[in-house]
Design a protein around this motif. Structure first.
Motif, mmCIF file in Angstrom:
data_model
loop_
_atom_site.group_PDB
_atom_site.id
_atom_site.type_symbol
_atom_site.label_atom_id
_atom_site.label_comp_id
_atom_site.label_asym_id
_atom_site.label_seq_id
_atom_site.Cartn_x
_atom_site.Cartn_y
_atom_site.Cartn_z
ATOM 1 N N PRO A 108 2.081 6.118 -8.532
ATOM 2 C CA PRO A 108 0.732 6.063 -9.100
ATOM 3 C C PRO A 108 0.599 5.064 -10.246
ATOM 4 O O PRO A 108 -0.508 4.749 -10.650
ATOM 5 C CB PRO A 108 0.480 7.495 -9.579
ATOM 6 N N ARG A 163 0.829 -1.194 0.000
ATOM 7 C CA ARG A 163 0.000 0.000 0.000
ATOM 8 C C ARG A 163 0.872 1.255 0.000
ATOM 9 O O ARG A 163 0.634 2.190 -0.732
ATOM 10 C CB ARG A 163 -0.918 0.012 1.217
ATOM 11 N N ARG A 217 -9.142 0.874 -5.592
ATOM 12 C CA ARG A 217 -7.871 1.243 -4.970
ATOM 13 C C ARG A 217 -8.099 1.727 -3.537
ATOM 14 O O ARG A 217 -7.284 1.500 -2.663
ATOM 15 C CB ARG A 217 -7.201 2.344 -5.793
ATOM 16 N N TRP A 249 -3.988 9.401 -13.245
ATOM 17 C CA TRP A 249 -5.204 8.618 -13.016
ATOM 18 C C TRP A 249 -6.224 8.880 -14.109
ATOM 19 O O TRP A 249 -6.904 7.959 -14.587
ATOM 20 C CB TRP A 249 -5.822 8.954 -11.649
ATOM 21 N N ALA A 293 2.223 1.715 -3.323
ATOM 22 C CA ALA A 293 1.214 2.135 -4.290
ATOM 23 C C ALA A 293 0.964 3.634 -4.189
ATOM 24 O O ALA A 293 0.789 4.312 -5.186
ATOM 25 C CB ALA A 293 -0.091 1.390 -4.061
ATOM 26 N N SER A 294 0.970 4.162 -2.957
ATOM 27 C CA SER A 294 0.751 5.589 -2.790
ATOM 28 C C SER A 294 1.882 6.376 -3.427
ATOM 29 O O SER A 294 1.679 7.423 -4.034
ATOM 30 C CB SER A 294 0.675 5.950 -1.297
#
Lengths: 186, 186, 186
Positions: free
Chosen positions: A123, A116, B133, B75, A119-120
């Motif tokens: 991106p 996690r 997510r 994103w 992942a932050s």
């Protein structure tokens, strides 16, 4: 003039009723995901029914117990969203029917803590930290009471192919009562 | 007659306020997912706060910068839905509190293009093209302004088990301010 | 007095219009997931358009056929939620524009029956029984009709990075028509 006033009052009342019911349903997820057991229970009438796949609760005390249960408290601690969609509401005098979907979205526990963090930071990595444990059909029967609109019967069935689930959606969208679904679940 | 008119005006005003706030919150996802930076920023007051897990923005300019950031633009290009649920709104005169969940759902980039084509052709294959997510708790403090209702403080915490997240849901559902959550998460 | 009554009537009408449109959109998911083909079709005008990634339907009969299609019936049998978010609605006289996201969430068929049973028994196991097959942008153009508000054109694009999808969100949130998106999809 009197007629126009009366018409306005009646139309406004209907909008207020729909708003109050939508609000009550919109508060379920935030209340249940924060373990606010008394406030969750107060969304039902004193002898209101919450008929969900594995269990049927038949009064506020049983709803409160469900919120306090080890299983439910586990979900809160692990991270969980009972995410209800916008309800369609049909009012008939002092009773109403509402329908919506929900998603129960759960965190994958502590197993992905490392990923996690990564992942932050990155991106590019769209790691699935949450999973959809259930998609569910919800049918609400409601009544006007001294404490505002309350649920007298909520019937919820997981959308996993069992025929009761789409039937609840259909009946709810058409403003019909749920009727005890026969052959409830495998 | 005068009393009835005044009562109607006051009741209608409350419904309009709730509608305006719900609308503002419902527009956040579509605006942020399309990179409409100025319009996203305008949902806050000039010195409005957006306090999210990794970052705290303290005015419109910083919200605008977040939308323009490489991370956020990534994103959008990859495919992303900031999917907010129906908000529960509590109004007290010229201020208000609202609460909802959100899911941040992201496309799995270009990695699954082949499988995606196959999945469309073959309904048997329920390939997960998108992943959740994040599931997040959102608490809004709002104020009536010359430009309508604006957010003065939005506090968002991921529902991964950190205790501030359910606490925000609880306070929001009860119409209470967020208060600076203590021990704001790793 | 007359002025105040007229103002009330006009303000109430706008709220009712927004409520009716939100309700119509909120009924789409429950109706389509229960195969209520006639009721789904009735959400459009007789020659209403439903322009979605793979197919463009140009009247109620074609919408009805889509609901009856083998593919759609498969999703219902397997377990499926077309989960639409709260719509933002902009009204201009007798026409309107609305925008929302949706998630198409599907059950992983019978393949996980064993694991599903275990997951229910063991709350530690957050097995992903459902997956998000699609996150989609929806833009609605609507018109007031004898049968209430109906959709005259709904344009839906999957949020997988194709630029039309965020553009639909942006135009919808700003109350602008969809316009035929150029370069519609690969």
């Amino acid at each position: 003039m009197e007629n126009r006033l009366a018409a306005l009052e009646s139309r406004l009342q209907e909008l207020e009723d729909k708003q109050a019911i939508a609000e009550m349903i919109a508060s379920y997820g935030p209340l249940v995901d924060s373990g606010a057991a008394d406030e969750v229970a107060a969304l039902w009438s004193e002898d209101g029914i919450y008929d969900v796949d594995e269990i049927t609760m038949t009064n506020r005390e049983q709803v409160r117990s469900m919120v306090h249960s080890t299983g439910h408290q586990h979900w809160i601690k692990a991270g969980c969203a009972h995410f209800l969609g916008p309800a369609k509401v049909t009012i008939t005098g002092d009773t109403a029917v509402a329908v919506c979907h929900s998603l129960m979205v759960v965190n994958q526990g502590g197993r992905f803590v490392g990923r996690r963090g990564e992942a932050s930071a990155d991106p590019e990595a769209a790691a699935p930290e949450f999973v959809v444990r259930r998609a569910t059909a919800h049918h609400f029967e409601l009544a006007r009471s001294d404490q505002g609109w309350v649920t007298t019967r909520r019937t919820s069935r997981v959308l996993d192919g069992r025929p009761e689930a789409p039937e609840l959606l259909r009946r709810g969208a058409m403003g019909q009562p749920a009727q005890a679904p026969e052959g409830t679940a495998p």
